[in-house]
Structure formats: structure tokens, C-alpha cells
Design a protein around this motif. Sequence first.
Motif, PDB file in Angstrom:
ATOM      1  N   SER A 142       0.830  -1.251   0.114  1.00 40.00           N
ATOM      2  CA  SER A 142       0.041  -0.046   0.108  1.00 40.00           C
ATOM      3  C   SER A 142       0.925   1.357   0.146  1.00 40.00           C
ATOM      4  O   SER A 142       0.300   2.382   0.132  1.00 40.00           O
ATOM      5  CB  SER A 142      -0.872  -0.096   1.270  1.00 40.00           C
ATOM      6  OG  SER A 142      -0.168   0.088   2.531  1.00 40.00           O
ATOM      7  N   GLY A 143       2.333   1.181  -0.099  1.00 39.32           N
ATOM      8  CA  GLY A 143       3.024   2.264  -0.086  1.00 39.32           C
ATOM      9  C   GLY A 143       3.514   2.723   1.220  1.00 39.32           C
ATOM     10  O   GLY A 143       3.893   3.853   1.162  1.00 39.32           O
ATOM     11  N   ASN A 236      -6.371   3.624   2.996  1.00 34.37           N
ATOM     12  CA  ASN A 236      -5.817   2.527   2.129  1.00 34.37           C
ATOM     13  C   ASN A 236      -7.102   2.538   1.228  1.00 34.37           C
ATOM     14  O   ASN A 236      -8.032   1.807   1.341  1.00 34.37           O
ATOM     15  CB  ASN A 236      -5.413   1.334   2.805  1.00 34.37           C
ATOM     16  CG  ASN A 236      -5.031   0.614   1.785  1.00 34.37           C
ATOM     17  OD1 ASN A 236      -4.848   0.724   0.634  1.00 34.37           O
ATOM     18  ND2 ASN A 236      -4.831  -0.821   2.117  1.00 34.37           N
ATOM     19  N   GLY A 340      -3.652   3.376  -3.984  1.00 36.41           N
ATOM     20  CA  GLY A 340      -2.719   3.478  -2.652  1.00 36.41           C
ATOM     21  C   GLY A 340      -3.263   4.185  -1.404  1.00 36.41           C
ATOM     22  O   GLY A 340      -4.368   4.145  -1.521  1.00 36.41           O
TER      23      GLY A 340
END
Length: 387
Positions: A142-143, A236, A340
Amino acid sequence: MEVKARAPGKIILAGEHAVVHGSTAVAACIDLCTYVTLSFPADSDMNDKLILHLKDLNLEFTWPIERITAALPNSTSSIPSSPLSCSNETVKALSVLVEDLDIPEAKIGLASGITAFLWLYISIQGYRSGKVVITSELPLGSGLGSSAALCVALSAALLALSNSVNVDVSQKDWLTFSEDDLDLVNKWAFEGEKIIHGRPSGIDNTVSTYGNMIKFKSGELTRLKSNMSLKMLITNTRVGRNTKALVAGVTERAIRHPNAMNSVFKAVDFISNELASIIESPANDEIVVTGIEEKLEELMEMNQGLLQCMGVSHASIETVLRTTLKYKLTSKLTGAGGGGCVLTLLPTLLSGLIVDKVTTELEACGFQCLSAGIGGKGVQISFSDTS
């Protein structure tokens, strides 16, 4: 003796994408962590085995030590104090060990992480039987730096039970390594990240190792010290994105519109540097803190507008922006974009009722919401006696 390590995830506060084109960016750790527990069980059933338990995914993998030594006969654990890069030959040998596993098709993306785990374990602990249990508060992919947090926590746990660092194993509270030992943890974690990502920037593992915040530009990293507690709502979107494609898209736009995009990148550079300066400014009372938060909101809003100019926003991100704006909250994407995660600053004086309302509305859209403190401590370890 059992050791537990925890390492935080990260967010990009300002400067993503523009940093590739020479601008400054600012990253910070968050108080959502990955946990690694390492033990060397005396149980005879565990002898001559290496066990990896991914608790959140309900997956457990086991390798006979003799299988590992057969696959990697030339590996050594004699230099954990001197990290080396994993050779292509070793990566191939490790891949065979990973292929031995019955990884569910839906979880095949775990393969590179398991490869990094095997290499870090063998490099630091050698052909020693052991059990490693991993849990995480960070959503995967998800970064938020989940792979870096894994590599940092794993490196910390493995080094803590080696002769390469100086730690007091009699202490049962969470401990922080010395500066030199943190440097060693960070170097090993970076090598693990290279196995997972190929050519990582080193930003994620550095933030996870040392904590707080860093400013970086053209490969130069400067550690920052925040003088106030910041809190963010991290949404998210659960929308996957292709980071390489997004980065390439920004580059192509810069080629088509060089003057306009250079101005965008230059503006981002100013925003990142101003944000870093504000974060390190004194925060003596409530009025000053409120003023700082208002400035940060304005900088976040400007940065988001410039990210939209770069073409890296997404319908899901815009939904989060519209939703939080209804509650007079400021948001920006963090990381690659195209989905993201999105950051929303939660001011100190904000009512908890408002946070609950906006969270409920965002989750009704199918998003996942996480509340996190920003800029806290980096990797830590604790010990317990299992005898």
C-alpha cells in the motif's frame, strides 16, 4: 533467549515523484509496525529446521537445515558485521528453496519477501535451527513501507542475538540500538530491500531504522527532528498501482512539457523544504501548534494540487479528498499515487466525533482507515527468557 523486534512503516509527507527529478522530499515514520520474534527452540522436534510463521496470513513454512546447506554450500555467517550484497547466484539458489514451498497462488507475491528472509537469516545466523514469527499492522503493498519494516525488524532481531551488536539482554523493556548498531541494522535491511525491489532508494529502510523524519534530495538524506506530535488518518484505497508506470508517466509528461513541469518540480521543492523547516520549529504552546498545523495543511493542499498536475491522482484518491473536505480536513496522496494511500492531517483540537464520522464515511466506500502518530521512534528490540 527470545528476541522481539518492531520496526515502523513510513509515509511521504511531501515531494513524491518530484524527487525523481531533483526536488526535495520529506518522509516520516508512523507508529504502525511490523513485529519479528526470533527464538532458537530447545524442543527436539524443532532441531535441524528453520521455521517461518506468517501469523497474519496463517501461513507457516519449514526448511530442513540440511536442505538449506545443500542449496547454499558456500554461504557463511562469519561476517554479520559487514553486510554484503546478495549475488545473482545466491538469489537463484534461494529461489529454489522458495519454490519448494507450497505458497498459495493468491500469495505468490510473498516469494521475494521470503527470499529476503532466507538470505538475511543465513547471512547473520548461519545454518542454525530457529523459528521466526512475523506479524504486522501495515497493509501489504500500500506504499506504507511494509517490506522495509520487515527487513529492518528482521535484521534487528537477527543481529540482536549475534556478536555484532552491543545490547543488554537482561533488559525486558523495549530498547533502542546505539547509533553505530542502527547503522549496521540499516545496511542489512537495505540489502534485504534490494532482493525485494531491485533498486530501492533506501529511504524506506532508513526511516524505519532511525525513526522520526528525513529530508532527501538527489541521494542525500538528512535526518529531521519534529518538535510536536502529529497525527494522520491514513486511508488505504485498496486500489493497486503500478509504481514504475506512474513514475514513467510523470517523466513522459516532463518531456512533453519541460518548462511547465520544471516549474511544478521546483514548486514541490519549495514546499518540501518549507514543510521540513516548519516541522523542526519550536512548538511551545497550543496556539503555536495550531498555527503550525494550519501551515502544514496549506502545504499538503498545494502538494496535492501539484501531484494532480503530474497526472498521478486517481478516482479513489479524489473520493477521499472530497469526503475529508466536507469535514474541513486536508488530505494528499502519499507515495506513488494511482490508488494506494491518502493522508489526512488530524489537528490536535479536532473532535474525536468528527474523526469517527469521516472514518465511517470512508469505510462505507470500501476503504481501510488507519489512525497513526507521525515521526516517532525507529526500530526497537526486547528480550525474554524462554527457559
